[in-house]
Write a protein that holds these residues in place. Sequence first.
Motif, short mmCIF file in Angstrom:
data_model
loop_
_atom_site.label_atom_id
_atom_site.label_comp_id
_atom_site.label_asym_id
_atom_site.label_seq_id
_atom_site.Cartn_x
_atom_site.Cartn_y
_atom_site.Cartn_z
N LYS A 21 -4.39 33.59 92.62
CA LYS A 21 -4.64 32.33 91.90
C LYS A 21 -5.51 32.61 90.68
N ASP A 23 -7.70 32.44 87.49
CA ASP A 23 -8.47 31.38 86.85
C ASP A 23 -8.24 31.37 85.35
N PHE A 24 -7.84 32.53 84.82
CA PHE A 24 -7.68 32.65 83.37
C PHE A 24 -6.31 33.26 83.09
N GLU A 27 -5.35 37.01 83.11
CA GLU A 27 -5.18 37.78 84.34
C GLU A 27 -3.70 37.92 84.73
#
Lengths: 433, 244
Positions: A21, A23-24, A27
């Motif tokens: 998952k 966040d940015f 990634e």
Amino acid sequence: MKKELISNWGNYPQIEAEVFKPDFVQEVNGLVKKEQAILARGNGRCYGDVALSKKIISTLSLNKVLAFDIESGIIRCQSGILLSDILAITVPKGFFLPVTPGTKFITLGGALASDVHGKNHHAEGCFSNHVLDFKLVTADGNTLACNRTKNAVIFWNTVGGMGRTGVITEVCFQLKKIETSYITSRNIKVKNLDEMLDLFDQSGDTTYSVAWMDCLKKGAHQGRGILMLGEHATLADLDLKKKKNPLALPKKIKLNVPLFFPGWVLNKFAVKAFNFLFYNKQRKKVNTSIIDYDKFFYPLDAILNWNRIYGKKGFTQYQFVLPKEGGKEGLKEILDTIGNAGEGSFLVVLKLFGKTEPLAKWSFPMEGYTLALDFKITLDTQDLINQLDDIVQRYKGRIYLSKDAFSRRSLSNVPTQVTSKFTSLQAERLGMI
Amino acid sequence: MAKEIMLIGATSDVAQAMVHLIDRKTTHLWLVARNVERLEPLKTHVEITKAISVSLLESDVCEFEKNITLFEPIAPKIDEIYFFAGYLGHQEKAQTESAETLKIINTNFTGAVLILNVFAEAFAKKKSGIIIGISSVAGDRGRSSNYFYGSAKAGFSAYLDGMRQRLAKVGVHVMTVKPGFMATRMTRELDLPKLITASSEKAASVIFKAAKKKKNTVYVTTIWRFIMLVIRNIPEAIFKRISI
């Protein structure tokens, strides 16, 4: 990495998956590069085995608005934002989604990968008709900007491509200008399938049209139901009270199904009773009212976890489209088959699709009739769907992969010439890897 | 009241969750991080959805001198500063590698102190402002499993304690936050007991409310206050034989 058990809205099938998952958005590139096989996934509001894979990139944290021009109504967002969040931002500024499916709890990326359609398909096409450009992380881990002229092949392979071309990270699209957040809705009580299809033909000028059908009625009443038509209400349509705040967001009324119902609750008799009540709730032939957009577009979103009424084993949604030519006979055959099988389905939804964009060749819609049916998973489900598939095939129709878990490959249209990097349980089942 | 808020360590999960709680009383938001380009989407999102302007600042907590020159001109404008930056590090690595030891100490203590000093002086001068430091329960007693991190956080807690006492007299408030286990990126690979692990949303909301009420020391979940009370009171003779 810990594995978790995931499934889509039908709760069938389930898969143990590693869910990344990020966040940015930065990634995503590294993850795609590193993993052999992976798939992007949004809010899991598709139904069957699409959007399921052993390794998942969840886009749900990539949910930011990147730009919103309140003059032109062009908005750019990250792909994990929910349509419900977009509406909450744009409706007060006088803009609505150009196309919306029957739930607002899907992500923007999902809307593009499924190339969703709505009640205005005959008038305004699919979601992709309103998409200006998007960004995609492809198999090599690079980010590609795609529009109709730049990387056009990838653009059209991604539209309705079920995530097989890469991870959609942002989408820019054109919103629709509205004067009010209300819908003028006209419900027409319809006796049978013939009348229903005639009325669809006559209502081509109405922006939104969809019908609910009682799929258990046989004979002269086969296909009875309610045709629901709608237009965005103008300021002049509103009463004084609503005029004070014409772009008000609907009040949140949230019911919940806190637990899975036992499997036997939803039987043929329950469906019959429900259909009877739904049909007879409306006394008059035509009923006109001004309602908020949640009530018109998203009636089921008001009940959280409504999928649990089908029990732990889950359910499947069978949605197909038949070409208009000969479509009526096909629909009758399908309804006969369901009636004979005694398999009831709540809220059978019928819609007449309009012309389609020839370049969007992996999108589900074609000009003709589409019907969506829910079936509880039982030992007979595969059998029933084989029978239905036979009919759809004979009438040269196709099925909607965003709902599918049981159908055959010959009925679906998705790109086959794609990398094996972005794989799904569905692509494996259909032998597309 | 118009106010400017700064979050240092803005890419951390709790800081991200905190951004969504910020209300319209805030007129400007400063987000500080090492990888500041990661925060561009959050910046536009806040500007569009909350109509609050946002500035992004690139800073590495461990670049001591640079930070002083960076923050000195900005500090007088700020009304509330949240210090989220932290580095858990690898205990075993730090036992033998001084680079790791230094990174843990410099992020959690030295770098933090040097930055907050700038704000303490600016706030003392204008006689207003709130400083919120995110420390850790690990600082309440050194333990074999994470005493580099723990001791740096213990130092940070003591620093905040002392600064609170000093600045209270000039109308500046200092709050210490001691989160227990939190489900964040920093702890993703650890197997944390669910019952005593807080989500970053919950932590952000507790911190946000406590700062409004000007609390002194806050544990994100009350249970951690008791857990640490017990751990602190285990006699050393016993403590050194057990492993927790």
